[in-house]
Design a protein around this motif. Sequence first.
Motif, PDB file in Angstrom:
ATOM      1  N   VAL A  11       0.856  -1.188   0.000  1.00 17.65           N
ATOM      2  CA  VAL A  11       0.000   0.000   0.000  1.00 17.65           C
ATOM      3  C   VAL A  11       0.891   1.236   0.000  1.00 17.65           C
ATOM      4  N   ILE A  12       0.595   2.164  -0.919  1.00 15.77           N
ATOM      5  CA  ILE A  12       1.445   3.358  -1.037  1.00 15.77           C
ATOM      6  C   ILE A  12       0.617   4.635  -0.888  1.00 15.77           C
ATOM      7  N   ASP A  13       1.140   5.535  -0.108  1.00 20.10           N
ATOM      8  CA  ASP A  13       0.530   6.853   0.105  1.00 20.10           C
ATOM      9  C   ASP A  13       1.652   7.742   0.632  1.00 20.10           C
ATOM     10  N   PRO A  14       1.796   8.960   0.146  1.00 17.27           N
ATOM     11  CA  PRO A  14       2.889   9.785   0.663  1.00 17.27           C
ATOM     12  C   PRO A  14       2.782  10.050   2.166  1.00 17.27           C
ATOM     13  N   MET A  15       1.537  10.190   2.681  1.00 17.30           N
ATOM     14  CA  MET A  15       1.384  10.690   4.036  1.00 17.30           C
ATOM     15  C   MET A  15       0.645   9.697   4.943  1.00 17.30           C
ATOM     16  N   LEU A  16       1.247   9.377   6.073  1.00 20.70           N
ATOM     17  CA  LEU A  16       0.562   8.615   7.122  1.00 20.70           C
ATOM     18  C   LEU A  16       0.385   9.583   8.289  1.00 20.70           C
ATOM     19  N   ALA A  17      -0.793  10.174   8.377  1.00 17.97           N
ATOM     20  CA  ALA A  17      -1.021  11.249   9.368  1.00 17.97           C
ATOM     21  C   ALA A  17      -1.727  10.664  10.592  1.00 17.97           C
ATOM     22  N   THR A  18      -3.068  10.721  10.643  1.00 19.49           N
ATOM     23  CA  THR A  18      -3.750  10.058  11.767  1.00 19.49           C
ATOM     24  C   THR A  18      -3.741   8.544  11.590  1.00 19.49           C
ATOM     25  N   GLY A  19      -3.526   8.109  10.347  1.00 18.55           N
ATOM     26  CA  GLY A  19      -3.556   6.667  10.052  1.00 18.55           C
ATOM     27  C   GLY A  19      -4.930   6.162   9.641  1.00 18.55           C
ATOM     28  N   GLY A  20      -5.936   7.040   9.679  1.00 19.06           N
ATOM     29  CA  GLY A  20      -7.291   6.598   9.354  1.00 19.06           C
ATOM     30  C   GLY A  20      -7.415   6.052   7.933  1.00 19.06           C
ATOM     31  N   SER A  21      -6.810   6.756   6.965  1.00 18.48           N
ATOM     32  CA  SER A  21      -6.909   6.318   5.568  1.00 18.48           C
ATOM     33  C   SER A  21      -6.185   4.993   5.362  1.00 18.48           C
ATOM     34  N   MET A  22      -5.026   4.861   5.981  1.00 19.05           N
ATOM     35  CA  MET A  22      -4.250   3.626   5.810  1.00 19.05           C
ATOM     36  C   MET A  22      -4.971   2.437   6.443  1.00 19.05           C
ATOM     37  N   VAL A  23      -5.486   2.605   7.641  1.00 12.52           N
ATOM     38  CA  VAL A  23      -6.171   1.483   8.296  1.00 12.52           C
ATOM     39  C   VAL A  23      -7.436   1.105   7.521  1.00 12.52           C
ATOM     40  N   ALA A  24      -8.145   2.099   7.003  1.00 13.11           N
ATOM     41  CA  ALA A  24      -9.345   1.798   6.202  1.00 13.11           C
ATOM     42  C   ALA A  24      -8.970   0.974   4.968  1.00 13.11           C
ATOM     43  N   THR A  25      -7.835   1.301   4.354  1.00 11.08           N
ATOM     44  CA  THR A  25      -7.373   0.560   3.168  1.00 11.08           C
ATOM     45  C   THR A  25      -6.948  -0.859   3.541  1.00 11.08           C
ATOM     46  N   LEU A  26      -6.197  -0.969   4.617  1.00  9.23           N
ATOM     47  CA  LEU A  26      -5.771  -2.304   5.076  1.00  9.23           C
ATOM     48  C   LEU A  26      -6.987  -3.153   5.435  1.00  9.23           C
ATOM     49  N   ASP A  27      -7.998  -2.520   6.024  1.00  5.04           N
ATOM     50  CA  ASP A  27      -9.242  -3.248   6.352  1.00  5.04           C
ATOM     51  C   ASP A  27      -9.894  -3.810   5.085  1.00  5.04           C
ATOM     52  N   MET A  28      -9.939  -2.980   4.028  1.00  6.16           N
ATOM     53  CA  MET A  28     -10.545  -3.449   2.768  1.00  6.16           C
ATOM     54  C   MET A  28      -9.788  -4.651   2.215  1.00  6.16           C
ATOM     55  N   LEU A  29      -8.470  -4.567   2.281  1.00  7.69           N
ATOM     56  CA  LEU A  29      -7.657  -5.668   1.753  1.00  7.69           C
ATOM     57  C   LEU A  29      -7.837  -6.924   2.596  1.00  7.69           C
ATOM     58  N   ARG A  30      -7.840  -6.767   3.897  1.00 12.27           N
ATOM     59  CA  ARG A  30      -7.975  -7.929   4.789  1.00 12.27           C
ATOM     60  C   ARG A  30      -9.352  -8.565   4.629  1.00 12.27           C
ATOM     61  N   GLU A  31     -10.386  -7.715   4.475  1.00 11.56           N
ATOM     62  CA  GLU A  31     -11.749  -8.256   4.263  1.00 11.56           C
ATOM     63  C   GLU A  31     -11.817  -9.118   3.012  1.00 11.56           C
ATOM     64  N   ARG A  32     -10.971  -8.808   2.030  1.00  5.93           N
ATOM     65  CA  ARG A  32     -10.950  -9.592   0.786  1.00  5.93           C
ATOM     66  C   ARG A  32      -9.958 -10.741   0.852  1.00  5.93           C
ATOM     67  N   GLY A  33      -9.437 -11.009   2.028  1.00  6.84           N
ATOM     68  CA  GLY A  33      -8.601 -12.203   2.220  1.00  6.84           C
ATOM     69  C   GLY A  33      -7.118 -11.977   2.048  1.00  6.84           C
ATOM     70  N   CYS A  34      -6.707 -10.734   1.904  1.00  3.24           N
ATOM     71  CA  CYS A  34      -5.285 -10.454   1.710  1.00  3.24           C
ATOM     72  C   CYS A  34      -4.555 -10.575   3.048  1.00  3.24           C
ATOM     73  N   GLU A  35      -3.642 -11.523   3.131  1.00  4.35           N
ATOM     74  CA  GLU A  35      -2.947 -11.791   4.394  1.00  4.35           C
ATOM     75  C   GLU A  35      -1.630 -11.032   4.486  1.00  4.35           C
ATOM     76  N   SER A  36      -0.965 -10.887   3.341  1.00  2.98           N
ATOM     77  CA  SER A  36       0.383 -10.339   3.331  1.00  2.98           C
ATOM     78  C   SER A  36       0.331  -8.882   2.862  1.00  2.98           C
ATOM     79  N   MET A  37       0.631  -7.952   3.766  1.00  4.38           N
ATOM     80  CA  MET A  37       0.500  -6.527   3.417  1.00  4.38           C
ATOM     81  C   MET A  37       1.707  -5.759   3.966  1.00  4.38           C
ATOM     82  N   LYS A  38       2.185  -4.812   3.156  1.00  5.30           N
ATOM     83  CA  LYS A  38       3.239  -3.893   3.590  1.00  5.30           C
ATOM     84  C   LYS A  38       2.800  -2.478   3.259  1.00  5.30           C
TER      85      LYS A  38
END
Length: 209
Positions: A129-156
Motif C-alpha cells: 500500500v502506497i501513500d505519501p502521508m501517514l497522518a492520523t492513520g485513518g486512511s491507511m487502516v481503512a485501506t488495510l481493512d478493505m484488503l484484509r476483508e478480501r482475504g489479503c494476508e500479506s500486506m506492507k
Amino acid sequence: MSVYAINHPLVQHKLGLMREADLSTKSFRELAGEVAKLLTYEATKGLELEDHEIQGWNGEPIATRRLKGKKVTVVPILRAGLGMLEGVTDLIPSARVSVVGLYRDEETLQPVPYFAKFANDIEERMAIVIDPMLATGGSMVATLDMLRERGCESMKVIVLVAAPEGIKRVQDAYPDIEIYTASIDDRLDENGYIVPGLGDAGDKIFGTR
Ligand SMILES: O=P(O)(O)OC[C@H]1O[C@H](OP(=O)(O)OP(=O)(O)O)[C@H](O)[C@@H]1O
Ligand SMILES: O=c1cc[nH]c(=O)[nH]1
Ligand SMILES: [Mg+2]
C-alpha cells in the motif's frame, strides 16, 4: 510490527528537497517517484528467491537466482498515492495495481471512501500500500481493512512521511505489518497535518492548491 525509517543518504537528500515550500509541482512529483522507488528497494528486501539454471554466454550452464514469483499488488491510495506508483512499478513491473479512493474529511479527519478496484486473486498476493502521508492513520487502516476483508494476508506499507500517531494507529490494528518510510516526523498540527511534513501531498502532486 516493524517500522523502517530509511536513512539512506539519497532518500534523506531527496526528502529534504521535497520539504521546500516553493518547490514546483514538477519537482515535487519527480521526487515523490524517486523516493518511492528507493523505499521500494528496501521494502522488497525480503522477497523470496529460487535457484534457476540458465545457459551462459559460452554455452555452459550457470546457477542463478530469480524471484520466486510471489504475486504482488501495489495499492495506491487516491489521489496522492498515484504520485508514487511509477516509482514502485519501475522496480516491480509485473505487479498488478489495485486502487483505493479515499479522501480525508477536513472537519472530522475521517476517511471517506469513493472508489475501490482490486486485482484478481488478491488473497494470494502481497499487497504494498502506497501513500505519501501517514497522518492520523485513518486512511491507511481503512485501506488495510478493505484488503484484509478480501482475504489479503500479506500486506506492507510504504509512505514518504509518517507521523507517530499514524504509526501507532496502524500498529494497534495490524501488529504484524511492516511500514517503510523516509521519515518519522514530529507530530500532527491542529488540522491533522504532519509537522514538519510536506503539506498537502495530493495538492502538490496534482497541482491543485
Ligand atoms: O492518515 P490520515 O489522517 O488519514 O491522512 C492521510 C491521508 O490524507 C491525504 O489524502 P487526502 O485526504 O488529502 O486526499 P488526496 O490524496 O485526494 O489529496 C494523504 O494522501 C492520505 O491519504
Ligand atoms: O500532512 C498531511 C496530512 C494529511 N494529508 C496530507 O497531504 N498531508
Ligand atoms: Mg490531499
